[in-house]
Motif scaffolding. Structure first.
Motif, short mmCIF file in Angstrom:
data_model
loop_
_atom_site.label_atom_id
_atom_site.label_comp_id
_atom_site.label_asym_id
_atom_site.label_seq_id
_atom_site.Cartn_x
_atom_site.Cartn_y
_atom_site.Cartn_z
N LYS A 177 6.31 5.40 -11.49
CA LYS A 177 6.89 5.52 -12.83
C LYS A 177 5.93 4.96 -13.88
O LYS A 177 5.88 5.44 -15.01
CB LYS A 177 8.23 4.79 -12.89
N TYR A 178 5.21 3.93 -13.49
CA TYR A 178 4.28 3.28 -14.42
C TYR A 178 2.85 3.75 -14.22
O TYR A 178 2.01 3.60 -15.12
CB TYR A 178 4.36 1.76 -14.25
N ALA A 179 2.56 4.30 -13.06
CA ALA A 179 1.20 4.78 -12.76
C ALA A 179 1.32 6.14 -12.08
O ALA A 179 1.18 6.26 -10.86
CB ALA A 179 0.46 3.80 -11.88
N PRO A 180 1.60 7.21 -12.85
CA PRO A 180 1.83 8.53 -12.25
C PRO A 180 0.67 9.04 -11.41
O PRO A 180 0.88 9.82 -10.47
CB PRO A 180 2.07 9.43 -13.48
N GLU A 181 -0.54 8.62 -11.73
CA GLU A 181 -1.72 9.08 -10.99
C GLU A 181 -2.09 8.14 -9.84
O GLU A 181 -3.17 8.27 -9.25
CB GLU A 181 -2.91 9.20 -11.94
N LEU A 182 -1.21 7.22 -9.51
CA LEU A 182 -1.46 6.27 -8.43
C LEU A 182 -1.81 6.99 -7.13
O LEU A 182 -1.12 7.93 -6.72
CB LEU A 182 -0.21 5.40 -8.21
N GLN A 183 -2.88 6.55 -6.48
CA GLN A 183 -3.28 7.09 -5.19
C GLN A 183 -2.85 6.13 -4.08
O GLN A 183 -3.01 4.91 -4.21
CB GLN A 183 -4.80 7.29 -5.14
N VAL A 184 -2.31 6.70 -3.01
CA VAL A 184 -1.80 5.90 -1.91
C VAL A 184 -2.52 6.29 -0.63
O VAL A 184 -2.65 7.48 -0.31
CB VAL A 184 -0.28 6.10 -1.72
N TRP A 185 -3.01 5.28 0.10
CA TRP A 185 -3.63 5.54 1.39
C TRP A 185 -2.91 4.74 2.47
O TRP A 185 -2.21 3.77 2.17
CB TRP A 185 -5.13 5.22 1.37
N ALA A 186 -3.08 5.13 3.72
CA ALA A 186 -2.28 4.54 4.80
C ALA A 186 -3.12 4.28 6.04
O ALA A 186 -4.10 4.97 6.31
CB ALA A 186 -1.12 5.47 5.16
N SER A 187 -2.70 3.27 6.79
CA SER A 187 -3.27 3.00 8.12
C SER A 187 -2.18 2.42 9.01
O SER A 187 -1.31 1.68 8.54
CB SER A 187 -4.44 2.02 8.03
N PRO A 188 -2.18 2.75 10.29
CA PRO A 188 -1.21 2.16 11.21
C PRO A 188 -1.66 0.78 11.69
O PRO A 188 -2.85 0.52 11.82
CB PRO A 188 -1.18 3.15 12.37
N TRP A 189 -0.69 -0.08 11.95
CA TRP A 189 -0.96 -1.35 12.63
C TRP A 189 -0.88 -1.15 14.14
O TRP A 189 -1.56 -1.82 14.89
CB TRP A 189 0.04 -2.41 12.18
N SER A 190 -0.03 -0.23 14.57
CA SER A 190 0.08 0.10 15.99
C SER A 190 0.57 1.52 16.15
O SER A 190 1.42 1.98 15.37
CB SER A 190 1.07 -0.85 16.69
#
Length: 471
Positions: A147-160
């Motif tokens: 809502k505050y950062a519409p261009e926010l990029q999200v990346w992911a990694s698993p812990w297990s």
């Protein structure tokens, strides 16, 4: 607001005197002061700091922290209006202006419990895959931020991975937090020389599809995942979610299974190796041999490898994936340490920097009972919101440095920790930190113009400059 200034006049390009300086100390953070004329005391040693405007270094991709379930649980302690303020202070241009954030792919140590997206034994077709657990906390947390950062990029990694994909059939690598007693075996060299993941084709194929289904499921929720890394802390044998990988087997999974699967299903998603939690150039070299990965993610305990990566693999992205979590005291000492990590990461060649927990409650405990720092603490009983010193350390960088900026070459005494960044609009941010017991004095030379600067002991100082243009 971001402290950017646009002043036009009329011939050659030069930089205006800084209009203000922003300083943080143990007792007062983010103090915006007018840039008054500076006088050095008699007899002090005055160093020189030269900013080389025409020597741009690495591009800066951004700043952020990690979306964790316990962070969202802490946020929801607050009334709606206070929640909005906290998120604005993290994601709006007036706050830390985060544009690049991390999330766990499945459970991590700050989830409410252990879970994966498919715990049905040998479900190689992933018929039981679901992200229902994420809908409780992580997905609302990310949507709130956007809502505050519409261009926010999200990346992911698993812990297990799911437990049935591991040799030990457990989310962790060891049973308890007492010493290093593992679930099987007690020889640490042997543990780190062998994978926890079952390196058979059907498991490897399924795990690559597991990543792809995660990305697709999040797209259906309106959240684009822009990048993944195959394993958090590839050499961590923890009693909470973790999975040891040898470099040879991580390379095999990533190059032969993960990258081809995502190239087919989600070509818009980049793959970076990581996250690396050790300074091992040998590990890096195995990963990068004939690699199609776009980069490497390195966290605080692998920070010394960044310079090697930059020098030997100059065309790949280097992400600093996790700042040190510390011990939950949230004091100025750990804030200075975080400044040092930021300084070292960028000095060695990192393109971005991730804090860890953006928000926690006043205890700061993980589900597995490890107390850690956060940028913002929320009291469970009084609903008091505390902006810890590390919030302001991050703001000294992220509020002033835009995505697409370049770090600039700086010539200075090695004892002076000073960095310079030029944004795409031409504005420049000078950021210095002094973690010693003595004030530091230097003349800042930028494009032939000099300014006197006093960097007080145990302080962080940011100086924004506008660009004046004459014709």
């Amino acid at each position: 607001m971001r402290y950017l200034f646009f002043i036009l006049s009329f011939c050659s390009v030069f930089y205006a005197t800084a209009q203000e300086r922003i300083i943080s100390t143990e007792n007062q953070q983010w103090q915006v002061q007018p840039a008054e004329k500076v006088k050095f005391p008699k007899g002090v040693t005055v160093e020189k700091v030269k900013v080389n405007i025409n020597q741009p270094l690495q591009e800066i991709h951004g700043f952020g922290g990690s979306f964790n379930a316990l962070g969202y649980k802490a946020l929801t302690i607050l009334p709606e209006e206070e929640q909005q303020k906290v998120m604005a202070d993290l994601f709006s241009d007036e706050g830390t202006a985060f544009n690049l954030c991390r999330m766990p792919l499945g459970a991590n140590d700050f989830s409410e419990r252990w879970y994966s997206f498919d715990e049905v034994n040998q479900d190689f077709d992933l018929k039981h895959f679901n992200i229902e657990e994420d809908k409780k906390n992580l997905i609302p947390y990310i949507k709130f931020a956007k809502k505050y950062a519409p261009e926010l990029q999200v990346w992911a990694s698993p812990w297990s991975p799911p437990m049935w994909m591991k040799h030990n059939r457990h989310y962790g690598g060891r049973a308890t937090n007492m010493q290093w007693g593992p679930l099987y075996g007690d020889n640490m060299e042997e543990i780190f020389a062998n994978n926890r993941f079952i390196m058979e084709d059907r498991y490897l194929t399924t795990y690559a599809n597991y990543f792809s289904k995660f990305i697709s499921s999040y797209q259906q929720e309106g959240i684009e995942i822009y990048s993944v890394q195959p394993q958090n802390e590839v050499q961590a044998n923890q009693f909470f979610p973790s999975c040891v990988w040898t470099p040879q087997d991580l390379h095999r999974f990533t190059e032969e299974y993960l990258i081809p699967t995502l190239s087919e299903d989600h070509p818009e998603v980049s793959v970076l190796y990581g996250t690396l939690n050790m300074d091992s150039v040998e590990y890096v070299d195995v990963l990068m041999k004939n690699s199609k990965a776009q980069g490497i993610g390195v966290q605080w305990d692998g920070i010394e490898s960044i310079e090697y990566i930059k020098n030997n693999y100059p065309n790949i992205e280097i992400m600093q994936t996790e700042s040190e979590c510390n011990n939950g005291l949230n004091n100025w000492f750990t804030a200075e340490h975080t400044f040092d990590l930021l300084y070292t990461s960028f000095k060695q060649g990192a393109n971005s920097y991730m804090y860890w927990n953006m928000i926690l409650d006043d205890l700061g405990l993980s589900t597995w009972m490890w107390r850690q720092n956060s940028m913002i603490s929320i009291d469970r009983y009084t609903q008091a919101v505390t902006y810890n010193p590390e919030y302001y350390v991050m703001k000294h960088f992220s509020n002033l440095i835009q995505k697409g900026a370049h770090m600039l070459s700086v010539d200075s005494n090695k004892d002076l920790k000073v960095l310079a960044f030029q944004n795409t609009d031409g504005s420049i941010a000078i950021i210095g930190g002094n973690t010693t017991d003595e004030d530091q004095y230097f003349k800042l030379d930028m494009d032939g113009k000099t300014e006197k600067v006093i960097l007080p002991s145990h302080s962080i100082l940011s100086i924004p400059f506008s660009q004046k243009i004459n014709h």
